[in-house]
Motif scaffolding. Structure first.
Motif, PDB file in Angstrom:
ATOM      1  N   UNK A  53     -25.132 -69.957 -15.118  1.00  0.00           N
ATOM      2  CA  UNK A  53     -24.258 -70.149 -13.891  1.00  0.00           C
ATOM      3  C   UNK A  53     -24.691 -71.623 -12.992  1.00  0.00           C
ATOM      4  N   UNK A 105     -21.285 -62.216 -12.393  1.00  0.00           N
ATOM      5  CA  UNK A 105     -22.393 -62.738 -11.623  1.00  0.00           C
ATOM      6  C   UNK A 105     -22.885 -64.177 -12.215  1.00  0.00           C
ATOM      7  N   UNK A 106     -22.415 -64.538 -13.406  1.00  0.00           N
ATOM      8  CA  UNK A 106     -22.833 -65.622 -13.975  1.00  0.00           C
ATOM      9  C   UNK A 106     -22.069 -66.562 -14.209  1.00  0.00           C
ATOM     10  N   UNK A 113     -18.602 -67.754 -12.908  1.00  0.00           N
ATOM     11  CA  UNK A 113     -17.741 -67.274 -11.741  1.00  0.00           C
ATOM     12  C   UNK A 113     -16.150 -67.385 -11.979  1.00  0.00           C
ATOM     13  N   UNK A 120     -22.875 -56.692  -7.763  1.00  0.00           N
ATOM     14  CA  UNK A 120     -23.920 -56.054  -8.236  1.00  0.00           C
ATOM     15  C   UNK A 120     -24.797 -56.150  -7.103  1.00  0.00           C
ATOM     16  N   UNK A 168     -28.249 -64.414  -5.656  1.00  0.00           N
ATOM     17  CA  UNK A 168     -27.822 -64.195  -6.877  1.00  0.00           C
ATOM     18  C   UNK A 168     -28.974 -64.359  -8.060  1.00  0.00           C
ATOM     19  N   UNK A 204     -31.241 -61.591  -7.877  1.00  0.00           N
ATOM     20  CA  UNK A 204     -30.710 -60.345  -9.053  1.00  0.00           C
ATOM     21  C   UNK A 204     -30.719 -60.520 -10.346  1.00  0.00           C
ATOM     22  N   UNK A 205     -30.557 -61.860 -10.725  1.00  0.00           N
ATOM     23  CA  UNK A 205     -30.539 -62.265 -12.314  1.00  0.00           C
ATOM     24  C   UNK A 205     -31.836 -62.252 -12.965  1.00  0.00           C
TER      25      UNK A 205
END
Lengths: 327, 154
Positions: free
Chosen positions: A100, A270-271, A273, A301, B129, B132-133
């Motif tokens: 991302x 999440x990665x 978008x 998440x 983010x 979390x990752x």
């Protein structure tokens, strides 16, 4: 074997392999350090039973570049056994990859791949191979060829709509994918990472339909979660499999404007978008239990898996919720 | 292994602004108090064995650089505590080189080994983010800490 004897042996091999052809003596490499200069028609001599006629360099589509030539990966034929192999020669590289909008430092490690090949010997979830040293001490990985196409190509080849795919094909795909997650969980339990978990690094073996992981020479500098990139990769693959390809937000806007109006940022990956992770909004027949795992990889998440084994437990729990293929 | 004491405070640091803030916070809260011990610890997480596989000398050089940088800021953090009135004799500076699949776990293990009942660390300042990752040391420390207080300074 000294070089002249080795040369005679190789010529004899070539005459056996290509009867009746007029053949020139090939160039013989015992040191593979300069892999750029090893070309089709050359021979790599490692030992008496591992002498390889080099074919083409392998190619790989990556980062939007189709067919990038991998000069350090040679298709080859073992002149002693006539078996086709892939030879991976030693190539070190480091680069930053983007997850991302985040950057992670990755590096290629022949030693890691050799180690894993030993650890997974006989495990059908992985490509198989062995490591031999050339004269300069380079680790040459001699790999078996897996006949089949990538998981990405396999899924994109389903010529039907999503609903039919999901009811007819997905349950079997899902069970095979679980075996792949189990394979990664095994690596994690041995404190190893795959390092480059992508849907084109699973080959679907044509004779068995089994999913087999390939290319584990990548590694990455992890932050707190040692297996984070492997887990992210598994999540991306699961979303791809459940969606029968990438579900791009702009495509949803074009093809399903009613659904698009109900999509929020929280529903996207999440990665990536621009991809939808909350697929149940688009495909309401996706079981809630499966969708709960998909949204673990979406912007809604709050928790992440630490280990592929944790993900495997959740996947195992939803098997009964998947449709049974119709007769 | 020492018995954990709430009067032994281990501050896990690196060269970041958030680490400096963590040290300044400790200095401000405990200025002029007596009976506390302080360990300023920097963990040099050994690089992945594959990272310098083709150049072992570079690996040693990398570790030596990390160590010498750490010694520099540990001295500076010590001065911050001393300036706040903390007895320099109560402050220990340590650089520890460890293999750390989880940096948080390495730090917690060091707390246990040294009997530190309080762990202080600065947040790394990553976005939600990213945390979390890729994970967060401070979150993992809070989550996995047993029998000790954890102060996370942001």
């Amino acid at each position: 074997m000294d070089m002249p004897a080795c040369r005679d042996q190789i010529l004899e091999d070539l005459h056996r392999l290509f009867p009746g052809r007029e053949l020139e003596a090939p160039r013989i490499f015992t040191d593979t350090t300069d892999f750029y200069s090893i070309n089709s028609g050359d021979v790599i001599f490692l030992d008496e039973t591992h002498r390889f006629l080099v074919g083409n360099n392998a190619r790989e589509g990556r980062f939007g570049l189709d067919d990038e030539v991998k000069y350090w990966v040679k298709r080859a034929r073992n002149l002693a056994t006539c078996e086709r192999n892939i030879l991976k020669l030693v190539f070190y590289e480091r680069f930053n990859t983007r997850i991302g909008d985040m950057e992670v430092e990755c590096f290629r490690s022949p030693g890691k791949e050799s180690r894993i090949l030993e650890l997974v010997r006989g495990n059908p979830g992985f490509m198989q191979g062995t490591t031999l040293l050339d004269e300069a001490g380079n680790r040459v990985r001699v790999l078996e060829v897996v006949s089949g196409r990538s998981l990405q190509d396999e899924i994109l080849a389903f010529d039907c709509g999503h609903e039919e795919y999901f009811h007819q094909a997905f349950p079997a795909v899902f069970r095979r994918f679980m075996e792949s997650v189990e394979a990664i969980a095994l690596l994690h339990s041995l404190e190893e990472k795959h390092g480059d978990v992508r849907r084109d690094h699973i080959l679907v073996e044509s004779c068995t339909g089994r999913f087999r992981w390939i290319d584990f020479d990548y590694n990455f500098l992890h932050l707190e979660n040692i297996f984070s990139l492997d887990i992210i990769g598994l999540g991306n693959i699961l979303i791809f499999l459940a969606g029968k390809g990438d579900t791009i937000v702009s495509d949803v806007k074009r093809d399903h404007p009613g659904v698009f109006d109900t999509l929020y940022w929280e529903d996207t990956s999440l990665v990536w978008q621009n991809r939808v992770a909350n697929l149940k909004k688009l495909y309401p027949y996706i079981p809630e239990s499966l969708n709960r795992i998909l949204v673990q990889f979406s912007n809604q998440a709050t928790l992440s898996y630490q280990h592929a084994g944790d993900m495997l437990e959740d996947l195992a729990a939803i098997q009964d919720d998947l449709p049974l293929p119709e007769e | 292994m020492e018995q954990a004491s709430a009067r032994h405070i281990l501050v896990a640091v690196d060269g970041s602004d958030n680490s400096r803030r963590a040290v300044e916070h400790v200095a401000e809260v405990l200025a002029g108090t007596r009976g506390f011990r302080f360990t300023l610890l920097h963990v040099v997480a050994e690089p992945d064995p594959d990272y310098f596989a083709n150049d072992p000398a570079k690996r040693l050089e990398w570790i030596a650089n990390q160590r010498s940088e750490a010694i520099g800021y540990l001295e500076e953090y010590s001065r911050i505590l001393a300036k706040a009135g903390i007895d320099p004799a109560a402050i220990t500076e340590e650089v520890q080189e460890l293999r750390c699949p989880s940096l948080a776990q390495c730090i917690l293990d060091e707390c246990t080994r040294r009997g530190a009942g309080v762990l202080v660390l600065g947040r790394q300042g990553r976005g939600a983010r990213e945390e979390l990752l890729l994970g967060s040391v401070s979150k993992a420390a809070v989550h996995n800490s047993k029998g000790r207080a954890v102060w996370v300074v942001t």
